[in-house]
Motif scaffolding. Structure first.
Motif, PDB file in Angstrom:
ATOM      1  N   GLN A   3       0.822  -1.199   0.000  1.00 37.23           N
ATOM      2  CA  GLN A   3       0.000   0.000   0.000  1.00 37.23           C
ATOM      3  C   GLN A   3       0.862   1.257   0.000  1.00 37.23           C
ATOM      4  OE1 GLN A   3      -3.210   0.397  -0.397  1.00 37.23           O
ATOM      5  NE2 GLN A   3      -3.042   2.616  -0.209  1.00 37.23           N
ATOM      6  N   THR A   4       1.995   1.190   0.717  1.00 39.13           N
ATOM      7  CA  THR A   4       2.837   2.386   0.833  1.00 39.13           C
ATOM      8  C   THR A   4       3.413   2.795  -0.521  1.00 39.13           C
ATOM      9  OG1 THR A   4       4.691   0.950   1.421  1.00 39.13           O
ATOM     10  CG2 THR A   4       3.457   1.945   3.220  1.00 39.13           C
ATOM     11  N   TYR A   6       2.025   2.946  -3.330  1.00 40.54           N
ATOM     12  CA  TYR A   6       1.102   3.743  -4.117  1.00 40.54           C
ATOM     13  C   TYR A   6       0.247   4.661  -3.252  1.00 40.54           C
ATOM     14  CZ  TYR A   6       2.425   0.506  -7.784  1.00 40.54           C
ATOM     15  OH  TYR A   6       3.144  -0.222  -8.688  1.00 40.54           O
ATOM     16  N   SER A   7       0.786   5.063  -2.117  1.00 37.50           N
ATOM     17  CA  SER A   7      -0.019   5.835  -1.178  1.00 37.50           C
ATOM     18  C   SER A   7      -0.004   7.340  -1.447  1.00 37.50           C
ATOM     19  CB  SER A   7       0.468   5.584   0.256  1.00 37.50           C
ATOM     20  OG  SER A   7       1.817   5.994   0.394  1.00 37.50           O
ATOM     21  N   GLU A   8       0.965   7.829  -2.242  1.00 39.63           N
ATOM     22  CA  GLU A   8       1.034   9.271  -2.473  1.00 39.63           C
ATOM     23  C   GLU A   8      -0.260   9.763  -3.131  1.00 39.63           C
ATOM     24  OE1 GLU A   8       3.380   7.135  -3.366  1.00 39.63           O
ATOM     25  OE2 GLU A   8       5.378   7.863  -2.806  1.00 39.63           O
ATOM     26  N   TRP A   9      -0.809  10.825  -2.593  1.00 43.76           N
ATOM     27  CA  TRP A   9      -2.124  11.314  -3.021  1.00 43.76           C
ATOM     28  C   TRP A   9      -2.181  11.657  -4.503  1.00 43.76           C
ATOM     29  CZ3 TRP A   9      -2.273  16.147  -5.169  1.00 43.76           C
ATOM     30  CH2 TRP A   9      -1.164  16.963  -4.917  1.00 43.76           C
ATOM     31  N   ASP A 479      -8.870   1.123  -7.324  1.00 42.70           N
ATOM     32  CA  ASP A 479      -7.438   0.979  -7.058  1.00 42.70           C
ATOM     33  C   ASP A 479      -6.659   0.475  -8.271  1.00 42.70           C
ATOM     34  OD1 ASP A 479      -7.895   1.809  -4.487  1.00 42.70           O
ATOM     35  OD2 ASP A 479      -7.815  -0.196  -3.592  1.00 42.70           O
ATOM     36  N   GLU A 483      -2.695   0.744  -9.163  1.00 38.70           N
ATOM     37  CA  GLU A 483      -1.866  -0.400  -8.785  1.00 38.70           C
ATOM     38  C   GLU A 483      -1.687  -1.436  -9.874  1.00 38.70           C
ATOM     39  OE1 GLU A 483      -3.623  -1.990  -5.264  1.00 38.70           O
ATOM     40  OE2 GLU A 483      -3.459  -0.114  -4.141  1.00 38.70           O
TER      41      GLU A 483
END
Length: 568
Positions: A3-4, A6-9, A479, A483
């Motif tokens: 998850q981290t 692709y976590s950037e807004w 998502d 992703e």
């Protein structure tokens, strides 16, 4: 995938590019301004835009439409005041949107105070802010490098007897990034804007700031032989960018995009990988050179569809595997309109505009919408050379004739290639000058504006504009857009670009017919099998009244484009 990763807004965001000179004029002087952008923020918010990229509004003599900066910390009066800028930032933030501004630091205008000081004498402390060289052994140019805008990349300074480097326009002097004082001044300037609330930067031609300090002649062994191999992705470029990140981008949590000229996939992975701490994402232009015969922009040929698909696939898979991030685009201020370039902007204009959007927005990366593409603005109809304004185009009109082409042929090339194709005023409604200005516009308004304008698009639920709104919303809903891995599905089909985005629990399938023919497209057995279980298919978006069910054989009308979601 974690998850981290692709976590950037900004990975779920869409950027809207504003060419301020042509967006909206509130004063009647014929030039767009900052208040005009502020006036249209509700429109951009309704479109679903998260980030507004504002092109240069700094003090500038405007030889290169603002990319020739004469004062980095002052607003060009043609665009308004610093108070207008502050209001824009405030109004964007009030709507939950962010501002990305253009930063031009490979060069300055020769009217910048730094250059005025530098050219006043060899002993001036600002002399080393720029790149000066003695004449070559023959008394002529220091080397054979060519300007990106045509002609030699060196300008002679009579007072000192030296040449200074100009990789772009002759009035744009390249900064000397080997000088630590230059790097300090650039960081201080970016901090000035960061403290004003700017949320990010688009870095103009940033990968050419580091030059091979030998400044050798180009032997022509690597096309086009104009010297670019000695300054593209140069020896210290990553070092310089990391220093910007450590001092500016990182502490202010900025979203950044680097414009990369003639770059490589390997470098762009480094530029945009979070672990490298450089940029959020990168632009590359390889897919927009597929109609350049032998790499020559100012010659014409039909575009190579297979090369375009191959390049998209290479960059999609390569950036994902390397941990980089793409800036996705077909259009910008330096390119002809994609709808005129790659599809049919007449008989199938609406279908074509939706096809290009669907094809692009299904890929991994952050999509960029250039003003007017969301209403299907085509290249304007040019009636004479006097209608053009772009300095690059006017230079090339002269050079093409010097090369033996007649004026009509030279103009026909400009009609296809000129940057002015994307710079005509935004078409807001069917009132005079398309609602852009009450005065005389700085460049012509395309005469088809009564039929192609925002007001008309907003009123039609099936319009190109509403298609864009849906695509922008889909990226936030699913998502798999962020992703999913990229798998090409069309096996070099001459008319169709088809691909899938595979993620845990879902797959996205995009199929686009880039031809004006009715065809039947058949997925190969292997590609069809790769999609796995397809019982939970859902049409997310399409550009025809009725869409076929996703099947191994698909009937496709001219310029038909569809996007399905498969839940697994």
């Amino acid at each position: 995938m974690t998850q981290t990763r692709y976590s950037e807004w900004w990975r779920r965001s869409t950027v809207y590019q504003v060419y301020p000179k042509s967006f909206k004029d509130t004063t009647g002087n014929g030039t767009g301004d900052i208040k005009g952008l502020t006036e249209k923020l509700d429109y951009l918010q309704e479109l679903g835009i998260d980030i507004v990229w504002l092109q240069p509004v700094y003090v500038s003599p405007q030889y290169d439409n603002g990319y020739d900066v004469a004062d980095y910390e002052a607003i060009n009066p043609d665009f308004g005041t610093m108070e207008d800028f502050d209001e824009l930032v405030q109004e964007l933030h009030r709507r939950g949107m962010k501002l990305m501004t253009d930063i031009v630091v490979n060069h300055t205008s020769v009217e910048h105070e730094w250059f005025k000081q530098a050219s006043s004498g060899k002993d001036n402390p600002y002399r080393d802010y720029y790149i000066w060289k003695d004449p070559g052994p023959d008394g002529g140019l220091p080397n054979n490098w060519q300007s990106k805008f045509g002609g030699p990349a060196w300008q002679f300074d009579e007072a000192s007897g030296q040449y200074f480097l100009t990789l772009y326009d002759k009035t744009q002097a390249d900064l000397n990034w080997e000088n630590e004082k230059v790097r300090r001044a650039v960081n201080d300037m970016m901090l000035f804007w960061a403290k004003k609330g700017v949320d990010g930067f688009r870095m103009d031609v940033i990968n050419v700031i580091s030059k091979d300090q030998r400044f050798p002649d180009d032997d022509g062994s690597v096309p086009p032989g104009d010297g670019r191999k000695f300054y593209t992705d140069g020896p210290r470029v990553h070092e310089f960018i990391k220093a910007m990140y450590d001092e500016v981008f990182g502490p202010y949590e900025m979203v950044t995009v680097g414009e990369m000229s003639s770059t490589t996939l390997e470098h762009c992975i480094r530029y945009s990988s979070p672990e490298e701490r450089e940029f959020s994402m990168t632009f590359n232009f390889h897919h927009l050179k597929v109609d350049y015969p032998n790499g020559q922009k100012w010659e014409l040929m039909p575009y190579d569809f297979e090369a375009m698909k191959r390049l998209f696939t290479q960059w999609q898979t390569g950036m994902q595997q390397g941990g980089g991030w793409n800036a996705l685009f077909f259009n910008n201020h330096d390119q002809p309109r994609a709808i005129s370039r790659f599809t049919d902007d007449k008989a199938y204009r609406v279908e074509s505009a939706k096809l290009l959007a669907t094809t692009l927005h299904g890929m991994q990366g952050t999509p960029y919408v250039y003003q007017g593409e969301e209403i299907g603005m085509p290249n304007p109809i040019w009636k004479g050379i006097e209608e053009f304004r772009d300095i690059e185009s006017l230079n090339m009109y002269r050079i093409l004739q010097e090369q033996g082409k007649n004026p009509g042929t030279a103009q026909s090339i400009l009609q296809e290639r000129s940057r002015d194709n994307s710079r005509t005023p935004m078409q807001w409604d069917d009132s005079p000058n398309a609602g852009f200005t009450t005065g005389t516009p700085w460049i012509k308004v395309d005469e088809r504006y009564p039929d192609i304008n925002v007001q008309k698009e907003l009123a039609d639920p099936g319009s190109i504009l509403h298609h864009y709104r849906r695509l922008i919303a889909l990226r936030k809903e699913h998502d798999v857009f962020v992703e999913g891995s990229f798998i090409r599905l069309d096996e070099a089909h001459p008319e169709v670009f088809a691909y899938a985005r595979q993620a845990e629990g879902a797959a996205l399938v995009v199929v686009s017919n880039f031809s004006g023919k009715e065809i039947t497209f058949r997925f190969g057995d292997k590609q069809w099998a790769e999609l796995g279980e397809r019982s939970g298919q859902q049409l997310l978006i399409g550009n025809t009244a009725e869409a076929p069910v996703l099947a191994q054989e698909l009937p496709l009308s001219p310029y038909a484009s569809y996007m399905w979601l498969i839940r697994k």
